[in-house]
Design a protein around this motif. Structure first.
Motif, PDB file in Angstrom:
ATOM      1  N   MET A  52      -7.044   5.706  39.634  1.00  0.00           N
ATOM      2  CA  MET A  52      -7.043   4.931  38.393  1.00  0.00           C
ATOM      3  C   MET A  52      -6.672   3.476  38.679  1.00  0.00           C
ATOM      4  O   MET A  52      -7.321   2.551  38.190  1.00  0.00           O
ATOM      5  N   ASP A  53      -5.644   3.300  39.486  1.00  0.00           N
ATOM      6  CA  ASP A  53      -5.205   1.952  39.849  1.00  0.00           C
ATOM      7  C   ASP A  53      -6.323   1.200  40.564  1.00  0.00           C
ATOM      8  O   ASP A  53      -6.585   0.030  40.289  1.00  0.00           O
ATOM      9  N   SER A  54      -6.994   1.873  41.452  1.00  0.00           N
ATOM     10  CA  SER A  54      -8.099   1.265  42.197  1.00  0.00           C
ATOM     11  C   SER A  54      -9.269   0.904  41.272  1.00  0.00           C
ATOM     12  O   SER A  54      -9.863  -0.171  41.396  1.00  0.00           O
ATOM     13  N   LEU A  55      -9.600   1.797  40.342  1.00  0.00           N
ATOM     14  CA  LEU A  55     -10.670   1.516  39.378  1.00  0.00           C
ATOM     15  C   LEU A  55     -10.364   0.258  38.565  1.00  0.00           C
ATOM     16  O   LEU A  55     -11.237  -0.582  38.343  1.00  0.00           O
ATOM     17  N   ILE A  56      -9.119   0.127  38.137  1.00  0.00           N
ATOM     18  CA  ILE A  56      -8.720  -1.037  37.333  1.00  0.00           C
ATOM     19  C   ILE A  56      -8.781  -2.307  38.171  1.00  0.00           C
ATOM     20  O   ILE A  56      -9.291  -3.335  37.718  1.00  0.00           O
ATOM     21  N   LYS A  57      -8.288  -2.234  39.386  1.00  0.00           N
ATOM     22  CA  LYS A  57      -8.321  -3.426  40.243  1.00  0.00           C
ATOM     23  C   LYS A  57      -9.752  -3.865  40.529  1.00  0.00           C
ATOM     24  O   LYS A  57     -10.049  -5.057  40.506  1.00  0.00           O
ATOM     25  N   ASN A  58     -10.636  -2.917  40.785  1.00  0.00           N
ATOM     26  CA  ASN A  58     -12.048  -3.251  41.007  1.00  0.00           C
ATOM     27  C   ASN A  58     -12.678  -3.811  39.738  1.00  0.00           C
ATOM     28  O   ASN A  58     -13.494  -4.736  39.808  1.00  0.00           O
ATOM     29  N   PHE A  59     -12.319  -3.279  38.598  1.00  0.00           N
ATOM     30  CA  PHE A  59     -12.844  -3.739  37.314  1.00  0.00           C
ATOM     31  C   PHE A  59     -12.486  -5.204  37.071  1.00  0.00           C
ATOM     32  O   PHE A  59     -13.306  -5.980  36.595  1.00  0.00           O
ATOM     33  N   THR A  60     -11.267  -5.580  37.423  1.00  0.00           N
ATOM     34  CA  THR A  60     -10.839  -6.963  37.202  1.00  0.00           C
ATOM     35  C   THR A  60     -11.602  -7.950  38.087  1.00  0.00           C
ATOM     36  O   THR A  60     -11.661  -9.130  37.759  1.00  0.00           O
ATOM     37  N   LEU A  61     -12.194  -7.455  39.169  1.00  0.00           N
ATOM     38  CA  LEU A  61     -12.944  -8.320  40.080  1.00  0.00           C
ATOM     39  C   LEU A  61     -14.419  -8.459  39.716  1.00  0.00           C
ATOM     40  O   LEU A  61     -15.101  -9.310  40.258  1.00  0.00           O
ATOM     41  N   THR A  62     -14.897  -7.612  38.803  1.00  0.00           N
ATOM     42  CA  THR A  62     -16.315  -7.644  38.452  1.00  0.00           C
ATOM     43  C   THR A  62     -16.564  -8.559  37.258  1.00  0.00           C
ATOM     44  O   THR A  62     -15.677  -8.803  36.444  1.00  0.00           O
ATOM     45  N   LYS A  63     -17.788  -9.030  37.163  1.00  0.00           N
ATOM     46  CA  LYS A  63     -18.180  -9.860  36.016  1.00  0.00           C
ATOM     47  C   LYS A  63     -18.500  -9.000  34.806  1.00  0.00           C
ATOM     48  O   LYS A  63     -18.254  -9.402  33.675  1.00  0.00           O
ATOM     49  N   ASP A  64     -19.079  -7.832  35.035  1.00  0.00           N
ATOM     50  CA  ASP A  64     -19.428  -6.927  33.943  1.00  0.00           C
ATOM     51  C   ASP A  64     -18.159  -6.263  33.425  1.00  0.00           C
ATOM     52  O   ASP A  64     -17.492  -5.555  34.164  1.00  0.00           O
ATOM     53  N   LYS A  65     -17.815  -6.497  32.191  1.00  0.00           N
ATOM     54  CA  LYS A  65     -16.580  -5.966  31.611  1.00  0.00           C
ATOM     55  C   LYS A  65     -16.888  -4.874  30.593  1.00  0.00           C
ATOM     56  O   LYS A  65     -16.690  -5.022  29.407  1.00  0.00           O
ATOM     57  N   ASN A  66     -17.379  -3.743  31.090  1.00  0.00           N
ATOM     58  CA  ASN A  66     -17.677  -2.611  30.238  1.00  0.00           C
ATOM     59  C   ASN A  66     -16.430  -1.728  30.155  1.00  0.00           C
ATOM     60  O   ASN A  66     -16.249  -0.799  30.940  1.00  0.00           O
ATOM     61  N   TYR A  67     -15.575  -2.036  29.194  1.00  0.00           N
ATOM     62  CA  TYR A  67     -14.307  -1.323  29.022  1.00  0.00           C
ATOM     63  C   TYR A  67     -14.533   0.140  28.663  1.00  0.00           C
ATOM     64  O   TYR A  67     -13.754   1.012  29.065  1.00  0.00           O
ATOM     65  N   THR A  68     -15.579   0.423  27.907  1.00  0.00           N
ATOM     66  CA  THR A  68     -15.870   1.802  27.516  1.00  0.00           C
ATOM     67  C   THR A  68     -16.181   2.642  28.748  1.00  0.00           C
ATOM     68  O   THR A  68     -15.661   3.753  28.906  1.00  0.00           O
ATOM     69  N   TYR A  69     -17.009   2.116  29.635  1.00  0.00           N
ATOM     70  CA  TYR A  69     -17.353   2.835  30.863  1.00  0.00           C
ATOM     71  C   TYR A  69     -16.112   3.021  31.740  1.00  0.00           C
ATOM     72  O   TYR A  69     -15.885   4.104  32.285  1.00  0.00           O
ATOM     73  N   LEU A  70     -15.302   1.978  31.859  1.00  0.00           N
ATOM     74  CA  LEU A  70     -14.059   2.097  32.623  1.00  0.00           C
ATOM     75  C   LEU A  70     -13.181   3.190  32.018  1.00  0.00           C
ATOM     76  O   LEU A  70     -12.611   4.002  32.742  1.00  0.00           O
TER      77      LEU A  70
END
Length: 139
Positions: A52-70
């Motif tokens: 979960m921590d890794s998914l969040i950290k990777n999410f913060t680095l991406t331009k696409d901010k699909n919170y629902t998918y996360l």
């Protein structure tokens, strides 16, 4: 004019993060260490929270901010944790103090239609995960 907009955005982001931190601290007021040491958790819990921590950290680095998918990806990890849970006693009870609010924030990320609410949920979730790593360790 742009300068004022940037200042406004900084103030809003700061106040949201501040509010998120205060709310999470209240939710975690009963979370304690085991005689000054982290509680022991099973391997599945550690793996799930680490992912979960890794998914969040990777999410913060991406331009696409699909919170629902996360939220859906994070939900899969919490399902894994719950299915594989073999913990008992006080350590299990302490884990629930941090895990239940995580589930709530993940639900908000999946279901809300407002980006600001999703951002706040993610900020709270990261605080819960940080608290997990402060209070729990692998067996």
């Amino acid at each position: 004019m742009r300068y004022l907009i940037y200042i406004f955005l900084i103030v809003v982001i700061y106040s949201c993060n501040s509010k998120a931190k205060t709310e999470t601290e209240l939710a975690l007021k009963e979370l304690v260490l085991d005689n000054g040491k982290p509680w022991l958790v099973n391997n599945a819990t550690q793996i799930g929270i680490t992912k979960m921590d890794s998914l969040i950290k990777n999410f913060t680095l991406t331009k696409d901010k699909n919170y629902t998918y996360l939220g859906k990806l994070l939900s899969k990890q919490t399902s894994f944790i719950i299915k594989k849970c073999s913990m008992k006693g006080t350590a299990h009870d302490q884990l629930h103090i941090v895990l239940i609010p995580m589930l709530d924030e993940i639900s908000i990320m999946k279901e809300s239609h407002h980006i600001a609410i999703k951002k706040t949920a993610l900020a709270k979730l990261q605080i819960y995960i940080d608290k997990y790593f402060e209070h729990f360790t692998i067996e």
